[in-house]
Design a protein around this motif. Structure first.
Motif, mmCIF file in Angstrom:
data_model
loop_
_atom_site.group_PDB
_atom_site.id
_atom_site.type_symbol
_atom_site.label_atom_id
_atom_site.label_comp_id
_atom_site.label_asym_id
_atom_site.label_seq_id
_atom_site.Cartn_x
_atom_site.Cartn_y
_atom_site.Cartn_z
ATOM 1 N N GLU A 182 13.742 13.773 15.264
ATOM 2 C CA GLU A 182 13.768 13.150 13.943
ATOM 3 C C GLU A 182 15.219 12.772 13.663
ATOM 4 O O GLU A 182 16.106 13.622 13.651
ATOM 5 C CB GLU A 182 13.255 14.101 12.867
ATOM 6 C CG GLU A 182 13.242 13.436 11.500
ATOM 7 C CD GLU A 182 12.739 14.356 10.412
ATOM 8 O OE1 GLU A 182 13.518 14.586 9.475
ATOM 9 O OE2 GLU A 182 11.593 14.825 10.513
ATOM 10 N N LYS A 187 16.921 11.760 11.026
ATOM 11 C CA LYS A 187 17.641 12.194 9.819
ATOM 12 C C LYS A 187 18.068 13.646 9.871
ATOM 13 O O LYS A 187 19.097 14.004 9.315
ATOM 14 C CB LYS A 187 16.784 11.944 8.579
ATOM 15 C CG LYS A 187 16.609 10.475 8.278
ATOM 16 C CD LYS A 187 15.806 10.243 7.030
ATOM 17 C CE LYS A 187 15.614 8.750 6.801
ATOM 18 N NZ LYS A 187 14.772 8.463 5.654
ATOM 19 N N THR A 188 17.283 14.498 10.523
ATOM 20 C CA THR A 188 17.575 15.936 10.519
ATOM 21 C C THR A 188 18.007 16.484 11.870
ATOM 22 O O THR A 188 18.568 17.567 11.942
ATOM 23 C CB THR A 188 16.337 16.733 10.070
ATOM 24 O OG1 THR A 188 15.308 16.578 11.060
ATOM 25 C CG2 THR A 188 15.849 16.280 8.707
ATOM 26 N N GLY A 189 17.692 15.764 12.945
ATOM 27 C CA GLY A 189 17.977 16.262 14.280
ATOM 28 C C GLY A 189 16.910 17.217 14.801
ATOM 29 O O GLY A 189 17.041 17.767 15.887
ATOM 30 N N GLN A 190 15.839 17.425 14.031
ATOM 31 C CA GLN A 190 14.764 18.315 14.445
ATOM 32 C C GLN A 190 14.065 17.738 15.665
ATOM 33 O O GLN A 190 13.704 16.561 15.694
ATOM 34 C CB GLN A 190 13.755 18.500 13.325
ATOM 35 C CG GLN A 190 12.579 19.368 13.724
ATOM 36 C CD GLN A 190 11.536 19.494 12.621
ATOM 37 O OE1 GLN A 190 11.736 19.014 11.510
ATOM 38 N NE2 GLN A 190 10.440 20.140 12.929
ATOM 39 N N SER A 221 18.585 5.028 13.338
ATOM 40 C CA SER A 221 17.308 4.985 12.609
ATOM 41 C C SER A 221 17.349 4.000 11.457
ATOM 42 O O SER A 221 16.367 3.311 11.184
ATOM 43 C CB SER A 221 16.922 6.371 12.110
ATOM 44 O OG SER A 221 17.732 6.780 11.035
ATOM 45 N N TYR A 239 10.893 17.292 17.750
ATOM 46 C CA TYR A 239 9.442 17.385 17.606
ATOM 47 C C TYR A 239 8.788 17.860 18.894
ATOM 48 O O TYR A 239 7.830 18.623 18.873
ATOM 49 C CB TYR A 239 8.841 16.042 17.209
ATOM 50 C CG TYR A 239 9.048 15.675 15.769
ATOM 51 C CD1 TYR A 239 8.855 16.593 14.751
ATOM 52 C CD2 TYR A 239 9.430 14.397 15.417
ATOM 53 C CE1 TYR A 239 9.038 16.252 13.421
ATOM 54 C CE2 TYR A 239 9.609 14.043 14.088
ATOM 55 C CZ TYR A 239 9.411 14.974 13.100
ATOM 56 O OH TYR A 239 9.587 14.631 11.788
ATOM 57 N N GLU A 257 11.903 6.509 12.343
ATOM 58 C CA GLU A 257 12.099 7.886 11.904
ATOM 59 C C GLU A 257 12.372 8.828 13.068
ATOM 60 O O GLU A 257 13.077 9.821 12.930
ATOM 61 C CB GLU A 257 10.863 8.379 11.146
ATOM 62 C CG GLU A 257 10.610 7.597 9.871
ATOM 63 C CD GLU A 257 9.316 8.011 9.200
ATOM 64 O OE1 GLU A 257 8.726 9.040 9.579
ATOM 65 O OE2 GLU A 257 8.897 7.289 8.290
ATOM 66 N N LEU A 284 24.323 13.731 15.294
ATOM 67 C CA LEU A 284 23.374 13.459 14.217
ATOM 68 C C LEU A 284 23.738 12.204 13.430
ATOM 69 O O LEU A 284 22.860 11.409 13.092
ATOM 70 C CB LEU A 284 23.276 14.669 13.280
ATOM 71 C CG LEU A 284 22.174 14.624 12.231
ATOM 72 C CD1 LEU A 284 20.815 14.395 12.861
ATOM 73 C CD2 LEU A 284 22.172 15.904 11.422
ATOM 74 N N SER A 285 25.009 11.968 13.178
ATOM 75 C CA SER A 285 25.395 10.777 12.419
ATOM 76 C C SER A 285 25.056 9.502 13.196
ATOM 77 O O SER A 285 24.656 8.491 12.617
ATOM 78 C CB SER A 285 26.879 10.809 12.055
ATOM 79 O OG SER A 285 27.688 10.756 13.204
ATOM 80 N N LYS A 288 21.339 8.915 12.889
ATOM 81 C CA LYS A 288 21.020 8.396 11.552
ATOM 82 C C LYS A 288 21.292 6.898 11.477
ATOM 83 O O LYS A 288 20.506 6.133 10.932
ATOM 84 C CB LYS A 288 21.819 9.136 10.486
ATOM 85 C CG LYS A 288 21.316 10.525 10.211
ATOM 86 C CD LYS A 288 22.161 11.184 9.132
ATOM 87 C CE LYS A 288 21.726 12.610 8.892
ATOM 88 N NZ LYS A 288 22.537 13.279 7.876
#
Length: 92
Positions: free
Chosen positions: A73, A75-78, A44, A80, A50, A37-38, A41
């Motif tokens: 995404e 920032k969150t790792g979600q 991005s 989509y 995004e 995740l980092s 980020k």
């Protein structure tokens, strides 16, 4: 082929990895490898995006490839969406 299909959807702005790959090298980052995740980020922030498409293409059988990809995404790792497909060099 994946890039072409994403652009044809006309739902998002797609950045060319060959051009932006050079920019990322200036920051000591690459577009190949395992991402946490980092790392997403950082990507991005540098690219000003995004959502990032990530995935893998792996050999399958004698003439084909399995393609697995996700839109994440940053920032969150979600996730989509996720898709998988098979591509054959023989047109099968």
């Amino acid at each position: 082929k994946l890039t072409t299909e994403l652009v044809k959807q006309e739902k998002m702005l797609v950045l060319d990895r060959m051009i932006y790959g050079r920019k990322l090298k200036d920051y000591g980052l690459e577009l190949v490898g395992n991402y946490d995740l980092s790392y997403l980020k950082k990507l991005s922030e540098i690219l000003g995006v995004e959502v990032i498409a990530i995935g893998i293409v792996s050999p399958s059988g004698k003439y084909g490839y399995d393609i697995n990809t996700r839109l994440v995404e940053a920032k969150t790792g979600q996730i989509y969406s996720a898709e998988e497909a098979y591509y054959s060099e023989r047109g099968e």
